[in-house]
Write an enzyme that holds these catalytic residues in place. Structure first.
Site, PDB file in Angstrom:
ATOM      1  N   LYS A   9       0.857  -1.188   0.000  1.00 47.81           N
ATOM      2  CA  LYS A   9       0.000   0.000   0.000  1.00 47.81           C
ATOM      3  C   LYS A   9       0.884   1.226   0.000  1.00 47.81           C
ATOM      4  O   LYS A   9       2.018   1.181   0.502  1.00 47.81           O
ATOM      5  CB  LYS A   9      -0.883   0.017   1.251  1.00 47.81           C
ATOM      6  CG  LYS A   9      -2.120   0.873   1.091  1.00 47.81           C
ATOM      7  CD  LYS A   9      -3.183   0.125   0.318  1.00 47.81           C
ATOM      8  CE  LYS A   9      -4.420   0.954   0.124  1.00 47.81           C
ATOM      9  NZ  LYS A   9      -5.508   0.130  -0.453  1.00 47.81           N
TER      10      LYS A   9
HETATM   11  P1  NAD Z   1     -12.699   7.620  -3.214  1.00 52.42           P
HETATM   12  O1  NAD Z   1     -11.727   8.649  -2.820  1.00 52.42           O
HETATM   13  O2  NAD Z   1     -13.026   7.431  -4.646  1.00 52.42           O
HETATM   14  O3  NAD Z   1     -14.083   7.842  -2.422  1.00 52.42           O
HETATM   15  C1  NAD Z   1     -14.167   7.968  -1.042  1.00 52.42           C
HETATM   16  C2  NAD Z   1     -15.581   8.447  -0.698  1.00 52.42           C
HETATM   17  O4  NAD Z   1     -15.765   8.428   0.718  1.00 52.42           O
HETATM   18  C3  NAD Z   1     -15.859   9.881  -1.149  1.00 52.42           C
HETATM   19  O5  NAD Z   1     -17.197   9.964  -1.595  1.00 52.42           O
HETATM   20  C4  NAD Z   1     -15.687  10.687   0.137  1.00 52.42           C
HETATM   21  O6  NAD Z   1     -16.412  11.903   0.114  1.00 52.42           O
HETATM   22  C5  NAD Z   1     -16.267   9.710   1.130  1.00 52.42           C
HETATM   23  N1  NAD Z   1     -15.898   9.911   2.523  1.00 52.42           N
HETATM   24  C6  NAD Z   1     -14.690  10.181   3.056  1.00 52.42           C
HETATM   25  N2  NAD Z   1     -14.780  10.276   4.390  1.00 52.42           N
HETATM   26  C7  NAD Z   1     -16.080  10.047   4.699  1.00 52.42           C
HETATM   27  C8  NAD Z   1     -16.828   9.995   5.914  1.00 52.42           C
HETATM   28  N3  NAD Z   1     -16.245  10.203   7.089  1.00 52.42           N
HETATM   29  N4  NAD Z   1     -18.164   9.737   5.846  1.00 52.42           N
HETATM   30  C9  NAD Z   1     -18.764   9.513   4.665  1.00 52.42           C
HETATM   31  N5  NAD Z   1     -18.120   9.538   3.495  1.00 52.42           N
HETATM   32  C10 NAD Z   1     -16.794   9.811   3.506  1.00 52.42           C
HETATM   33  O7  NAD Z   1     -12.159   6.240  -2.588  1.00 52.42           O
HETATM   34  P2  NAD Z   1     -12.555   4.750  -3.007  1.00 52.42           P
HETATM   35  O8  NAD Z   1     -11.571   4.242  -3.982  1.00 52.42           O
HETATM   36  O9  NAD Z   1     -14.025   4.682  -3.287  1.00 52.42           O
HETATM   37  O10 NAD Z   1     -12.231   3.970  -1.646  1.00 52.42           O
HETATM   38  C11 NAD Z   1     -13.192   3.873  -0.583  1.00 52.42           C
HETATM   39  C12 NAD Z   1     -12.796   2.721   0.310  1.00 52.42           C
HETATM   40  O11 NAD Z   1     -12.779   1.508  -0.458  1.00 52.42           O
HETATM   41  C13 NAD Z   1     -11.397   2.820   0.934  1.00 52.42           C
HETATM   42  O12 NAD Z   1     -11.420   2.191   2.195  1.00 52.42           O
HETATM   43  C14 NAD Z   1     -10.538   2.010  -0.030  1.00 52.42           C
HETATM   44  O13 NAD Z   1      -9.356   1.533   0.571  1.00 52.42           O
HETATM   45  C15 NAD Z   1     -11.510   0.886  -0.335  1.00 52.42           C
HETATM   46  N6  NAD Z   1     -11.212   0.138  -1.565  1.00 52.42           N
HETATM   47  C16 NAD Z   1     -11.127   0.767  -2.774  1.00 52.42           C
HETATM   48  C17 NAD Z   1     -10.882   0.014  -3.907  1.00 52.42           C
HETATM   49  C18 NAD Z   1     -10.849   0.639  -5.275  1.00 52.42           C
HETATM   50  O14 NAD Z   1     -10.755  -0.122  -6.256  1.00 52.42           O
HETATM   51  N7  NAD Z   1     -10.931   1.933  -5.422  1.00 52.42           N
HETATM   52  C19 NAD Z   1     -10.696  -1.371  -3.816  1.00 52.42           C
HETATM   53  C20 NAD Z   1     -10.815  -1.981  -2.562  1.00 52.42           C
HETATM   54  C21 NAD Z   1     -11.078  -1.215  -1.450  1.00 52.42           C
END
Ligand code: NAD
Length: 429
Positions: free
Chosen positions: A119
């Site tokens: 990561k």
């Molecule tokens: P992103 O930056 O695209 O989106 C994050 C979202 O969460 C945004 O809408 C933001 O406004 C919101 N957010 C942040 N803090 C918040 C809070 N306290 N309350 C409510 N909403 C909040 O990120 P992402 O890629 O969608 O990742 C989200 C989660 O999924 C993370 O934990 C990431 O590690 C996990 N994840 C992502 C992927 C991927 O392919 N992108 C894969 C596996 C896991």
């Protein structure tokens, strides 16, 4: 590059407040205890193989400059190159990156993709920076960590605050340094630059897939069931879309600016258009405003936390009324909350299973890049569905056999596979 630490030698110390890393290690401890492994196996798997912390001097558009901090942690390589996302957030800490890298190792082993876990993170709020500044940050960070990454070493992908643009800049910077184009150094790239069809929505497809299986397990019909989704980014947005397309009523969603609700079910395509136009779910016409924390406590069939770590914890777990929780985010549930959910008979589909669709299609992208041969969207989606099905069945079978919750069963399966690889390879020297 400011420091390269071989963590086999220098074990990281848990800093105060490093609760996410403590949570990840507690899960590992449970798994090694179930498997009857001794302390040395726990120590080896609790400790990242390699870590790098870099400083990133940034020239801002107004001519001033500042220095940012970035990390890359490679937790394990025993089953193949390290693999994991890159996060841009003001909250990034080294301990958080260590925990996320460990979870990546388990996720890759569980889905049987031939990777270890990694990561990366840069402490920056992307909302406060222009695209030109973000490009400079990305190129400098990539340049600093470039001795450690590559298609056979460590392959970054998007995470919070980064996207396909970021992956294109990383790939380009690395390629310029190598003197030739190296498509396989990142995944989650734009389609026109060696990205895979279906990658952008893969994590959410996997989340929906697991959600439907988990609801069926609880005897809940998908059509008409209610859902709340925390986070409306790359994962939450498409998860909400796929749940709604399957006939579920998405009654509430949130982002970092606030939450909205509509008990009749939100019109998700219209909401997506609103978010594209305004940058937030807040103010979506016809919806009620809701406190962000209250979304987690709604009486719904399905809750999908898809934002950040630790949001379901000892402080709110007793008030959570969802029947099924499917973890789109990494680490949204603390061990304390897990215990409460177990007592209250709430089914939790753990992150290393539920959000693994992204790394599965990243693996497909890496395979396609290395063969320079591209698959159709249908091929990608059917192969993803097959892998998610197998993992869901494996985890459920292990949970029944060992009488464990799904998280512990999933971690046991993954840790067993990684430990076996260590054992077969032996200890060098
Ligand atoms: P992103 O930056 O695209 O989106 C994050 C979202 O969460 C945004 O809408 C933001 O406004 C919101 N957010 C942040 N803090 C918040 C809070 N306290 N309350 C409510 N909403 C909040 O990120 P992402 O890629 O969608 O990742 C989200 C989660 O999924 C993370 O934990 C990431 O590690 C996990 N994840 C992502 C992927 C991927 O392919 N992108 C894969 C596996 C896991």
């Amino acid at each position: 590059m400011t420091a390269v630490v071989d963590a086999q030698v220098t074990a990281p110390v848990i800093a105060p407040g490093a609760s996410v890393l403590a949570d990840a290690r507690a899960q590992l401890r449970t798994a090694t205890d179930v498997l009857g492994f001794d302390r040395s196996v726990f120590d080896m798997l609790a400790t990242p193989r390699r870590e790098v912390t870099v400083s990133i001097p940034l020239r801002r558009d107004d001519g001033t400059s500042e220095v940012l901090i970035g990390h890359r942690v490679q937790h394990n390589f025993s089953r193949g190159p390290a693999k994991g996302g890159l996060r841009y957030s003001p909250d990034v800490t080294l301990d958080e990156v260590r925990a996320l890298a460990m979870w990546m190792t388990w996720k890759c082993a569980l889905l049987d993709v031939p990777y270890g876990g990694a990561k990366g993170g840069v402490r920056i709020d992307p909302r406060d920076h222009s695209q030109a500044e973000l490009e400079r940050v990305t190129r400098r960070y990539t340049s600093e960590i470039s001795p450690l990454i590559g298609p056979e070493r460590d392959i970054p992908a998007p995470d919070i605050g980064t996207d396909e643009r970021t992956m294109a800049w990383m790939m380009d910077t690395y390629s310029v340094q190598q003197g030739h184009t190296v498509l396989g150094v990142t995944t989650g790239k734009p389609i026109s630059l060696g990205g895979s069809l279906g990658r952008a929505t893969a994590t959410s497809r996997g989340v929906a897939h697991v959600a439907f299986a988990a609801l069926a397990d609880r005897g809940i019909k998908v059509d008409g069931a209610t859902a709340a989704v925390q986070g409306f980014g790359k994962v939450g947005r498409y998860a909400a879309r796929f749940l709604a397309e399957a006939g579920m009523k998405v009654v509430s969603v949130s982002d970092q600016y606030g939450a909205i609700a509509d008990e009749r079910g939100l019109d998700v395509p219209a909401l997506e258009a609103h978010v594209d136009a305004t940058g937030s779910v807040v103010g979506f016409p016809g919806s009620d405003e809701l406190d962000g924390a209250a979304l987690l406590e709604l009486e719904v069939d399905l809750l999908v936390p898809a934002a950040v770590e630790g949001v379901l914890n000892g402080g709110n777990a007793e008030r959570v009324k969802a029947k099924v929780i499917v973890e789109g985010a990494n680490g949204p549930t603390t061990p304390e909350a897990d215990e409460v959910f177990r007592r209250n008979d709430i089914l939790v589909a753990p992150d290393i299973l539920a959000n693994a669709g992204g790394v599965v299609v990243s693996y497909f992208e890496w395979v396609q890049s290395s063969q320079a041969f591209w698959w159709s969207a249908d091929e990608v989606e059917s192969r993803l569905a097959a892998r998610m099905d197998i993992a869901w069945r494996d985890v459920n079978a292990a949970a029944r056999r060992l009488d464990l919750p799904l998280r512990d069963a999933a971690t046991v399966l993954a840790v067993e596979r990684v430990a076996q690889a260590h054992l077969l390879r032996g200890l060098y020297p």
